[in-house]
Design an enzyme around this catalytic site. Structure first.
Site, PDB file in Angstrom:
ATOM      1  CB  SER A 196      35.076  50.147  48.084  1.00 12.07           C
ATOM      2  OG  SER A 196      36.202  49.298  48.189  1.00 12.07           O
TER       3      SER A 196
ATOM      4  CG  HIS B 199      36.902  46.714  44.326  1.00 12.09           C
ATOM      5  ND1 HIS B 199      36.889  47.808  43.492  1.00 12.09           N
ATOM      6  CD2 HIS B 199      36.774  47.207  45.573  1.00 12.09           C
ATOM      7  CE1 HIS B 199      36.765  48.912  44.218  1.00 12.09           C
ATOM      8  NE2 HIS B 199      36.704  48.561  45.488  1.00 12.09           N
TER       9      HIS B 199
ATOM     10  CG  ASP C   7      36.422  48.510  40.481  1.00 10.69           C
ATOM     11  OD1 ASP C   7      35.619  49.251  41.074  1.00 10.69           O
ATOM     12  OD2 ASP C   7      36.912  47.487  40.991  1.00 10.69           O
TER      13      ASP C   7
END
Length: 180
Positions: free
Chosen positions: A57, A96, A123
C-alpha cells in the site's frame, strides 16, 4: 551418519555442567535482546521502534518487506509524514501517510486522516466502526528511516511457520552442541 548423527552423539556426550552453561548462555542472549529492545523503546519514544511493511500500500516509497525505524516525539504531526498506527480491534499496525490534519478548536487536540500512497481512497474504511479520524494515542511513531527487503525474513517465518520451527530447532541444536 552425517551432521545429524554427529549432533546426536555430541548431545549424548555432554555433561550436566556443559548443558547448564549452554542454557545460561542462551538465557543471556535472549535477555540481552530484550534489554536492547526496551532501550530502543525508551530512546525512540515508540512502543515498537522497528516495524516491517507487510503490504504494497505504500509503494513505490516503501515495498513489502522493508523495515521502518520509528520515532515518536511531542512535535505536532503534519500532513505528508509517514506514520505507523494501530486501529482499535486490529492487532497489526498499519504504515500510511498523513493526508489531512484537523485541530479541534475546543481542546486543541490534533486528529489525522491517513492514506496508503498506492491506495485509491483514504483509510476511513480501515478505522474502527464510526471512527473518522485517528487520535494521537493511535499513532505508534513516525518513520524516520528504512532498510529495504530485510523484513522478508519476518514475513516468510510468519507465512510459513515450519521454516521458523526448523530455524529455531537448528539454532537450539547448534547452541547445545557447541563446545565453547
Amino acid at each position: 551418519m552425517g551432521w545429524i548423527g554427529e549432533s546426536v552423539d555430541s548431545i549424548k556426550s555432554l555433561q550436566i555442567r556443559q548443558v547448564l552453561t549452554q542454557a545460561v548462555s542462551l538465557g543471556m542472549i535472549v535477555t540481552s535482546a530484550l534489554i536492547i529492545w526496551k532501550a530502543l523503546m525508551c530512546i525512540t519514544g515508540s512502543e515498537s521502534p522497528v516495524v516491517v511493511v507487510l503490504s504494497g500500500s505504500m509503494e513505490p516509497g516503501f515495498k513489502r518487506g522493508d523495515i521502518l525505524f520509528l520515532h515518536m516525539s511531542k512535535d505536532p504531526i503534519r500532513a505528508g509524514e509517514i506514520v505507523v498506527f494501530n486501529v482499535d480491534g486490529r492487532e497489526i499496525p498499519i504504515v500510511h501517510r498523513v493526508i489531512k490534519v484537523h485541530e479541534r478548536q475546543d481542546t486543541g487536540e490534533v486528529d489525522v486522516l491517513t492514506k496508503g500512497d498506492n491506495n485509491y481512497g483514504d483509510d476511513r474504511l480501515l478505522y474502527a466502526h464510526g471512527q473518522l479520524w485517528l487520535q494521537r494515542h493511535h499513532i505508534m511513531g513516525r518513520a524516520v528511516g528504512f532498510l529495504p527487503y530485510v523484513g522478508w525474513v519476518t514475513i516468510i517465518m510468519t507465512e510459513k511457520p515450519i521454516i521458523k520451527y526448523i530455524l529455531i530447532g537448528a539454532l537450539g541444536l547448534l547452541v547445545i552442541t557447541s563446545k565453547d
